[in-house]
Design an enzyme around this catalytic site. Structure first.
Site, PDB file in Angstrom:
ATOM      1  N   ASN A 143     -10.379  -2.740   2.422  1.00 12.74           N
ATOM      2  CA  ASN A 143     -10.052  -2.779   0.998  1.00 12.74           C
ATOM      3  C   ASN A 143     -11.317  -2.555   0.173  1.00 12.74           C
ATOM      4  OD1 ASN A 143      -7.296  -3.284   1.195  1.00 12.74           O
ATOM      5  ND2 ASN A 143      -7.503  -5.497   1.011  1.00 12.74           N
ATOM      6  N   HIS A 169       0.829  -1.211   0.000  1.00 11.15           N
ATOM      7  CA  HIS A 169       0.000   0.000   0.000  1.00 11.15           C
ATOM      8  C   HIS A 169       0.865   1.263   0.000  1.00 11.15           C
ATOM      9  CE1 HIS A 169      -3.875  -2.082   0.852  1.00 11.15           C
ATOM     10  NE2 HIS A 169      -3.095  -2.951   1.454  1.00 11.15           N
ATOM     11  N   TYR A 227       0.740  -3.818  12.250  1.00 15.92           N
ATOM     12  CA  TYR A 227       0.670  -2.412  11.844  1.00 15.92           C
ATOM     13  C   TYR A 227       1.473  -1.485  12.752  1.00 15.92           C
ATOM     14  CZ  TYR A 227      -2.663  -3.808   8.301  1.00 15.92           C
ATOM     15  OH  TYR A 227      -3.233  -4.392   7.210  1.00 15.92           O
TER      16      TYR A 227
HETATM   17 FE1  HDE Z   1      -2.517  -4.778   5.575  1.00 17.72          FE
HETATM   18  N1  HDE Z   1      -0.695  -3.980   6.035  1.00 17.72           N
HETATM   19  N2  HDE Z   1      -1.873  -6.576   6.225  1.00 17.72           N
HETATM   20  N3  HDE Z   1      -4.235  -5.658   4.946  1.00 17.72           N
HETATM   21  N4  HDE Z   1      -3.125  -3.051   4.868  1.00 17.72           N
HETATM   22  C1  HDE Z   1      -0.319  -2.710   5.831  1.00 17.72           C
HETATM   23  O1  HDE Z   1       0.815  -1.364   7.353  1.00 17.72           O
HETATM   24  C2  HDE Z   1      -0.788  -6.788   6.993  1.00 17.72           C
HETATM   25  C3  HDE Z   1      -4.588  -6.955   5.094  1.00 17.72           C
HETATM   26  C4  HDE Z   1      -4.375  -2.745   4.422  1.00 17.72           C
HETATM   27  O2  HDE Z   1      -3.296   3.459   4.019  1.00 17.72           O
HETATM   28  C5  HDE Z   1       1.010  -2.392   6.429  1.00 17.72           C
HETATM   29  O3  HDE Z   1       1.158   0.847   7.558  1.00 17.72           O
HETATM   30  C6  HDE Z   1      -0.742  -8.148   7.438  1.00 17.72           C
HETATM   31  C7  HDE Z   1      -5.987  -7.142   4.858  1.00 17.72           C
HETATM   32  C8  HDE Z   1      -4.438  -1.357   4.025  1.00 17.72           C
HETATM   33  O4  HDE Z   1      -1.589   3.358   5.378  1.00 17.72           O
HETATM   34  C9  HDE Z   1       1.394  -3.694   7.136  1.00 17.72           C
HETATM   35  C10 HDE Z   1      -1.842  -8.754   6.880  1.00 17.72           C
HETATM   36  C11 HDE Z   1      -6.475  -5.903   4.548  1.00 17.72           C
HETATM   37  C12 HDE Z   1      -3.173  -0.851   4.280  1.00 17.72           C
HETATM   38  C13 HDE Z   1       0.227  -4.580   6.804  1.00 17.72           C
HETATM   39  C14 HDE Z   1      -2.538  -7.760   6.134  1.00 17.72           C
HETATM   40  C15 HDE Z   1      -5.360  -4.989   4.602  1.00 17.72           C
HETATM   41  C16 HDE Z   1      -2.383  -1.925   4.803  1.00 17.72           C
HETATM   42  C17 HDE Z   1       2.012  -1.833   5.492  1.00 17.72           C
HETATM   43  C18 HDE Z   1      -2.247 -10.210   6.985  1.00 17.72           C
HETATM   44  C19 HDE Z   1      -7.899  -5.526   4.166  1.00 17.72           C
HETATM   45  C20 HDE Z   1      -2.705   0.563   4.017  1.00 17.72           C
HETATM   46  C21 HDE Z   1       2.165  -0.380   5.828  1.00 17.72           C
HETATM   47  C22 HDE Z   1      -2.529 -10.621   8.285  1.00 17.72           C
HETATM   48  C23 HDE Z   1      -8.826  -5.695   5.247  1.00 17.72           C
HETATM   49  C24 HDE Z   1      -2.902   1.460   5.196  1.00 17.72           C
HETATM   50  C25 HDE Z   1       1.342  -0.191   6.987  1.00 17.72           C
HETATM   51  C26 HDE Z   1      -2.568   2.875   4.845  1.00 17.72           C
HETATM   52  C27 HDE Z   1      -1.052  -1.782   5.199  1.00 17.72           C
HETATM   53  C28 HDE Z   1       0.167  -5.839   7.283  1.00 17.72           C
HETATM   54  C29 HDE Z   1      -3.704  -8.053   5.381  1.00 17.72           C
HETATM   55  C30 HDE Z   1      -5.515  -3.600   4.305  1.00 17.72           C
HETATM   56  C31 HDE Z   1       2.716  -4.286   6.731  1.00 17.72           C
HETATM   57  C32 HDE Z   1       0.322  -8.773   8.309  1.00 17.72           C
HETATM   58  C33 HDE Z   1      -6.773  -8.453   4.955  1.00 17.72           C
HETATM   59  C34 HDE Z   1      -5.645  -0.641   3.441  1.00 17.72           C
HETATM   60  O5  HDE Z   1       1.496  -3.515   8.520  1.00 17.72           O
END
Ligand code: HDE
Length: 706
Positions: free
Chosen positions: A145, A73, A359
């Site tokens: 999402n 993202h 996060y």
């Molecule tokens: Fe994320 N995800 N994600 N994700 N995600 C990040 O956090 C993570 C997942 C989502 O506009 C990271 O700040 C793991 C699902 C959005 O700043 C990180 C898992 C969904 C954004 C991270 C998921 C998301 C992130 C990277 C599996 C939809 C952007 C930078 C368990 C519900 C937020 C950050 C923004 C961002 C980890 C799965 C949505 C690495 C470990 C499912 C919208 O922390």
């Protein structure tokens, strides 16, 4: 009082705003700078001197101006807004910001997932939909999402998924694209990804605008009421402008013409006062019904079909202010689904549970330490009071000699809410009695039923687009084994789909899943494949984006008026007035910037030309009449505009005196989307067709190659 609360965030941000107007240039220590052009040297032609602290101050800052981009993202666009709760749901949740009539300031960040920070907006990808509510009980982040399911079921697989979709590690290609071997290798070994991959191959992954996307919390969460009773909840954001997408070929071209297309669209809409709005909806499932369905509500690869549990609207979000500074706000905003406010809790979805850790950990690294909460964009409006201090970039200055709890020297402050009879966050007292295991519930083992539900709920045109997307992506995969393995998965979902994609790849879809796929699936489910339960729903209307002519809205749609000197003002005004009455925007495009003269006399300012604009960036097209028609007849770019509009199934209207131009276009069939003033009601018919978004049936003819 309510207004006061919603203005608090503006106050927090404003108190950090810097205005350079009428200020002399200074160093970071506030010393006025006399010369900002020359380094300090030993003589005019001599070496630079180490004592030049003014130069060092400037460069030392510059050298550190980048922070690590988000690992996923990374590419995002943000906006400020307000949420107003409109329904009484106090029976289900005590969350204060969800109580009817409450207004809460918020910041939103939309994003793509795979591409780097500078990548194109129009990549085929999932879009992030993160909302930070600055509530009176502290910050609450709904980090969702635009697709309601996810690729994987357990957080343990997340780094692997991301490694697979990101550019390949040897040559860092391709950028912002899943169309490469490693992504398809991974998903073809992970049948649990089938449902989400289907969404990603649909037009949902190439939105027309960030303002025209749905948002989903994805996981099942829990509401908790005053009595401590829990109710499962899924969150939905429904855009007021409807859900719309572009065509894939168009998306690829937009990426070249304007890779900021979505960012610009959002920014401009807000600047013009066309504030984007979404309704917040919830699907509520009583705790007693947790195990009622043919799928597991804790499985993030599943939706709850709206036919089973309807979406109830509980509030509206309005985005009404652009950030002042991209870095300070959109780049530094720190979302975290792992922080809650009273009234909302986690469910045991194993993907959500894993996110709870990741996060804050990411923000600690990305924003350089534990004080990222103090950045203006992340500060809660109700203040933070605790005994944390120190750490990189600390801004708050904690007064007194007490920084521990319990204390008496500081009057026992900050005090425990419960000591004064006030409430704080309490986790839902869910009963858990279990053995530790590393494993997965067999209720998560059906991977294809909902992928089929999605495919079968699409309109014929949407199904064609899905077939094309799989064909495009798998054709870009070099490994024939990987292609075959994915075809085998498609064959489990829908044989027609597998056959059509197989034809494009010159392959017969295998009858059974590939051995390797089964082998990996058996790591989680030793009996795989398991006979799925009978689904409650086989078609869901909520899953298609199809909109019929006359049904949708054309608000904020951009209509290109193709003009030149001598164009008839009356012919322009007739269409412009009708479009503006519906909230659409007329944009005059000509061969040069500057003034054009009207046939009737008078002139207008032209800002956009065939050189700077592209057909793919507009929703519909109109050629007014006048002497301009002669010039346009000799303008190749004019025909490029019209031919591409035709190819991409958009509405195209010609005023009576401009109809002859059609002869030199590639338009062969006068379908409903070609509006000729001599044969139709020019404005009404044009608007009617635009309200259907596109004339996708036109694609079947496949006669136009531009
Ligand atoms: Fe994320 N995800 N994600 N994700 N995600 C990040 O956090 C993570 C997942 C989502 O506009 C990271 O700040 C793991 C699902 C959005 O700043 C990180 C898992 C969904 C954004 C991270 C998921 C998301 C992130 C990277 C599996 C939809 C952007 C930078 C368990 C519900 C937020 C950050 C923004 C961002 C980890 C799965 C949505 C690495 C470990 C499912 C919208 O922390």
């Amino acid at each position: 009082m309510k207004e006061e609360k919603s203005n608090k965030k503006i106050e927090v941000i404003n108190s950090h705003l810097v205005d350079n107007t009428n200020r002399p240039l200074t160093t970071n220590d506030g010393v006025h700078i006399h010369d900002n052009n020359n380094t300090l040297k030993a003589g005019e032609r001599g070496p630079s001197l180490l004592e030049d602290f003014i130069y060092q101050d400037k460069l030392a800052h510059f050298d550190r101006e980048r922070i690590p981009e988000r690992v996923v993202h990374a590419r995002g666009s943000g906006a400020h807004g307000i949420f107003e709760a409109t329904a009484d749901i106090s029976k289900y949740t005590k969350a204060k910001f969800l109580q009817k009539g409450t207004k809460t300031p918020l910041f939103i960040r939309f994003s793509t997932v795979a591409g780097f920070k500078g990548s194109t907006d129009l990549a085929r990808d999932v879009r992030g939909f993160s909302v930070k509510f600055y509530t009176e009980d502290g910050n609450y982040d709904l980090v969702g999402n635009n697709i309601p399911v996810f690729f994987i079921q357990d957080a343990m697989n997340f780094p692997d998924l991301v490694h697979a979709v990101k550019p390949e590690p040897n040559n860092e290609m391709p950028q912002a694209a899943s169309a490469h071997d490693t992504f398809w290798d991974f998903v073809s070994l992970m049948p649990e990804s089938a449902h989400m991959v289907m969404w990603a191959m649909s037009d949902r992954a190439i939105p027309r605008s960030l303002r025209m996307m749905e948002g989903f919390g994805v996981h099942t969460f829990k509401f908790v009421n005053e009595e401590g009773k829990g109710t499962f909840v899924k969150f939905h954001w429904k855009p007021k402008l409807g859900v719309h997408s572009v065509a894939w070929q168009e998306a690829q071209k937009i990426s070249g013409y304007d890779s900021d297309f979505h960012r610009r669209d959002l920014w401009e809409a807000i600047e013009k006062g066309n504030f984007p709005q979404w309704d917040l909806g919830v699907q509520l499932v009583p705790e007693e019904d947790e195990l009622k369905y043919s799928f597991d509500i804790l499985d993030p690869t599943k939706i709850i079909p709206e036919e089973l549990v309807p979406v109830q609207i509980i509030g509206t979000m309005t985005l009404n202010r652009n950030p002042e500074n991209f870095f300070a706000e959109t780049e530094q905003v720190a979302f975290d689904p792992g922080r809650l406010v009273p009234g909302i809790d986690f469910s045991n979805d194993p993907l959500l549970q894993g996110r709870v850790f990741s996060y804050a950990d990411t923000q600690n690294y990305r924003l350089g330490g534990p004080n990222f909460h103090e950045l203006p964009i992340n500060r809660p409006i109700n203040g933070k009071y605790n005994n944390q201090k120190d750490g990189f970039g600390r801004q708050d200055i904690l007064k007194g000699n007490v920084s521990y709890f319990p204390n008496s020297l500081g009057g026992g402050c900050p005090y425990h809410a419960m000591l004064k009879g006030e409430s704080g966050f309490e986790s839902h007292a869910e009963k858990i009695d279990a053995k530790k295991i590393r494993g997965r519930s067999s209720s998560f083992a059906d991977h294809f039923t909902q992928a089929r539900l999605f495919f079968q709920s699409q309109s014929p045109a949407e199904q064609e687009h899905i077939i094309s997307a799989y064909s495009f992506e798998l054709s870009k995969v070099n490994s024939v084994d990987v292609r075959r393995r994915e075809l085998a998965i498609l064959n489990q979902i829908d044989q027609k789909l597998a056959k059509a994609v197989g034809d494009n790849l010159g392959m017969e879809p295998p009858k059974d899943l590939d051995e390797l796929t089964v082998q990996f699936a058996r790591h989680n489910h030793p009996e795989y494949p398991i006979e799925p339960s009978k689904p409650e729903v086989t078609v869901s209307k909520a899953l298609t984006m199809e909109v019929k002519p006359g049904e949708g809205s054309i608000e904020t749609r951009k209509v290109a008026f193709l003009v030149d000197n001598g164009v008839s003002k009356a012919s322009i005004d007739k269409m412009k007035t009708a479009l503006e009455a519906e909230g659409a925007e007329a944009v005059l495009i000509s061969t040069k910037v500057g003034k054009i003269k009207f046939k009737e006399g008078g002139e207008d300012e032209i800002q956009f030309t065939y050189l700077t604009e592209a057909s793919v960036c507009y929703d519909a097209f109109y050629t007014p009449e006048g002497d301009s028609v002669k010039t346009l007849a000799a303008e190749p770019d004019y025909f490029q505009f019209i031919n591409e509009a035709y190819r991409h199934c958009k509405a195209i209207a010609f005023a009576k005196g401009a109809e002859e131009l059609i002869e030199d276009t590639l338009i062969k069939d006068l379908d409903d989307g070609i509006i000729l003033e001599s044969k139709a009601n020019l404005t009404d018919d044009f608007i009617h067709i635009m309200k259907g978004h596109r004339i996708w049936e036109r694609e079947k003819a496949r006669k136009v190659a531009v």
